[in-house]
Design a protein around this motif. Structure first.
Motif, PDB file in Angstrom:
ATOM      1  N   HIS A  64     -11.138   1.411   6.582  1.00 53.84           N
ATOM      2  CA  HIS A  64     -10.616   2.728   6.219  1.00 53.84           C
ATOM      3  C   HIS A  64      -9.101   2.679   5.986  1.00 53.84           C
ATOM      4  O   HIS A  64      -8.329   3.296   6.727  1.00 53.84           O
ATOM      5  N   PRO A  65      -8.648   1.975   4.959  1.00 51.01           N
ATOM      6  CA  PRO A  65      -7.198   1.859   4.727  1.00 51.01           C
ATOM      7  C   PRO A  65      -6.528   3.201   4.478  1.00 51.01           C
ATOM      8  O   PRO A  65      -5.368   3.402   4.851  1.00 51.01           O
ATOM      9  N   GLN A  66      -7.253   4.143   3.853  1.00 54.28           N
ATOM     10  CA  GLN A  66      -6.645   5.434   3.545  1.00 54.28           C
ATOM     11  C   GLN A  66      -6.250   6.191   4.814  1.00 54.28           C
ATOM     12  O   GLN A  66      -5.248   6.931   4.820  1.00 54.28           O
ATOM     13  N   LYS A  67      -6.991   6.012   5.893  1.00 53.39           N
ATOM     14  CA  LYS A  67      -6.653   6.685   7.145  1.00 53.39           C
ATOM     15  C   LYS A  67      -5.338   6.150   7.708  1.00 53.39           C
ATOM     16  O   LYS A  67      -4.510   6.912   8.220  1.00 53.39           O
ATOM     17  N   ILE A  68      -5.154   4.828   7.607  1.00 54.63           N
ATOM     18  CA  ILE A  68      -3.900   4.227   8.086  1.00 54.63           C
ATOM     19  C   ILE A  68      -2.735   4.715   7.245  1.00 54.63           C
ATOM     20  O   ILE A  68      -1.656   5.037   7.751  1.00 54.63           O
ATOM     21  N   MET A  69      -2.950   4.802   5.937  1.00 58.62           N
ATOM     22  CA  MET A  69      -1.863   5.118   5.012  1.00 58.62           C
ATOM     23  C   MET A  69      -1.478   6.592   5.021  1.00 58.62           C
ATOM     24  O   MET A  69      -0.379   6.950   4.603  1.00 58.62           O
ATOM     25  N   ARG A  70      -2.364   7.442   5.478  1.00 53.40           N
ATOM     26  CA  ARG A  70      -2.065   8.867   5.517  1.00 53.40           C
ATOM     27  C   ARG A  70      -1.280   9.267   6.756  1.00 53.40           C
ATOM     28  O   ARG A  70      -0.800  10.401   6.842  1.00 53.40           O
ATOM     29  N   GLU A  71      -1.162   8.372   7.711  1.00 48.28           N
ATOM     30  CA  GLU A  71      -0.440   8.660   8.940  1.00 48.28           C
ATOM     31  C   GLU A  71       0.811   7.783   9.020  1.00 48.28           C
ATOM     32  O   GLU A  71       0.793   6.634   8.562  1.00 48.28           O
ATOM     33  N   PRO A  72       1.899   8.292   9.592  1.00 45.19           N
ATOM     34  CA  PRO A  72       3.134   7.498   9.682  1.00 45.19           C
ATOM     35  C   PRO A  72       2.933   6.230  10.512  1.00 45.19           C
ATOM     36  O   PRO A  72       2.264   6.261  11.547  1.00 45.19           O
ATOM     37  N   LEU A  73       3.501   5.135  10.064  1.00 45.03           N
ATOM     38  CA  LEU A  73       3.484   3.926  10.873  1.00 45.03           C
ATOM     39  C   LEU A  73       4.501   4.078  12.002  1.00 45.03           C
ATOM     40  O   LEU A  73       5.603   4.609  11.781  1.00 45.03           O
ATOM     41  N   PRO A  74       4.167   3.616  13.195  1.00 47.71           N
ATOM     42  CA  PRO A  74       5.041   3.837  14.360  1.00 47.71           C
ATOM     43  C   PRO A  74       6.452   3.306  14.154  1.00 47.71           C
ATOM     44  O   PRO A  74       6.652   2.168  13.739  1.00 47.71           O
ATOM     45  N   GLY A  75       7.431   4.177  14.430  1.00 45.94           N
ATOM     46  CA  GLY A  75       8.821   3.761  14.475  1.00 45.94           C
ATOM     47  C   GLY A  75       9.540   3.644  13.151  1.00 45.94           C
ATOM     48  O   GLY A  75      10.734   3.323  13.128  1.00 45.94           O
ATOM     49  N   LEU A  76       8.860   3.900  12.037  1.00 48.43           N
ATOM     50  CA  LEU A  76       9.490   3.740  10.724  1.00 48.43           C
ATOM     51  C   LEU A  76       9.752   5.099  10.081  1.00 48.43           C
ATOM     52  O   LEU A  76       8.863   5.938   9.999  1.00 48.43           O
ATOM     53  N   LYS A  77      10.976   5.296   9.600  1.00 44.51           N
ATOM     54  CA  LYS A  77      11.325   6.536   8.921  1.00 44.51           C
ATOM     55  C   LYS A  77      11.098   6.447   7.415  1.00 44.51           C
ATOM     56  O   LYS A  77      10.704   7.420   6.775  1.00 44.51           O
TER      57      LYS A  77
END
Length: 291
Positions: A77-90
């Motif tokens: 489910h790559p789209q789920k990862i991509m729709r949420e902010p990655l930890p610690g990155l602005k």
């Protein structure tokens, strides 16, 4: 996890089995997203990898890149990862996003078409047969080079020095190649250094005992082979056409289509790839994430 970068590790040969496991279930479509390609370019692009929420996550950032860049997560489910902010990155950028994944993302984000990095792909049977008027020029060039009685055989590790010499000769003649040409040359050297450990194959073409050209690639997925490197001596008319034709005959049992990568927006390279009458483009997109 406070910051995703804390989990990212430099690419090493020991991670090949990890990539193999993910790619076996989720085969790549884009030319860059193979272990061999990531490994060979790791010192140029500073590739790193981690497993994040059951997905393989690969990043890179050249010195010239403003943002950290990520390939689409490799998993279910790559789209789920991509729709949420990655930890610690602005600020960061998702790149080389293929369709239909881009379609999912475009419903809630501004996804941009990346024409310069979209891959050209071709039917192998058409490249081998070269039938009809649309291939007349290519067919004649291949025949002209064939009059020099070239020999063709599978690429081997012992061909490294000859191929690198030809690559460096090409680089010295490219007045506008800049960093990209030097980076490609570096990646080719890494490929030969680890030739026996990487799933790469190719052909060399000789006239007498002299190397006239070579091509290197690997299987991308069940239907497609990707070509990573191709060079030939231009003093022989038809050399590039013959090398490509030789590669297609070598790999026809491996795939139905040949992916020849992107044109990087370089007009001469775009014309060269279009001249072989591509079946289509593996369209790629990008997405800038800011918070």
């Amino acid at each position: 996890m406070k910051n995703i970068t804390d989990a990212m590790q430099p690419i090493s040969m020991s991670q090949k089995t990890l990539f193999d496991r993910y790619f076996a279930e989720f085969p790549p479509r884009c030319c860059e997203i193979t272990f061999a390609n990531v490994f060979c370019w790791k010192d140029v692009k500073n590739h790193k990898v981690c497993v994040y929420r059951d997905h393989l996550l690969v990043s890179y950032q050249r010195k010239s890149d403003c943002e950290l860049q990520f390939f689409p997560p490799i998993g279910e489910h790559p789209q789920k990862i991509m729709r949420e902010p990655l930890p610690g990155l602005k600020t960061y950028r998702w790149v080389r996003i293929p369709s239909p994944l881009s379609n999912y993302l475009s419903q809630s984000a501004s996804v941009l078409f990346d024409r310069n990095n979209s891959d050209y792909y071709y039917r192998l049977d058409e490249l081998i047969a070269m039938e009809g008027k649309r291939f007349e020029v290519k067919r004649n060039l291949v025949k002209r080079f064939a009059e020099l009685n070239p020999t063709v055989r599978a690429l081997q590790a012992r061909d490294a020095s000859d191929c690198i010499e030809l690559q460096e000769k090409w680089l010295s003649e490219q007045y506008a190649a800049g960093d990209s040409g030097e980076e490609e040359t570096f990646a080719l050297k890494v490929a030969f250094q680890h030739f026996e450990s990487l799933p790469i194959m190719g052909v060399i073409v000789k006239i007498g005992q002299k190397l006239a050209g070579f091509a290197i690639g690997e299987r991308l997925n069940s239907t497609m082979f990707v070509e990573h490197h191709e060079k030939a001596k231009r003093e022989f008319k038809g050399s590039y056409e013959y090398v490509l034709h030789a590669l297609t005959r070598e790999i026809v049992a491996e795939a139905t289509f040949l992916n020849r990568g992107q044109d990087l927006g370089i007009p001469s390279l775009r014309q060269a790839k279009l001249s072989w009458r591509p079946t289509g483009l593996v369209e790629k997109f990008s997405l800038l994430v800011t918070s």
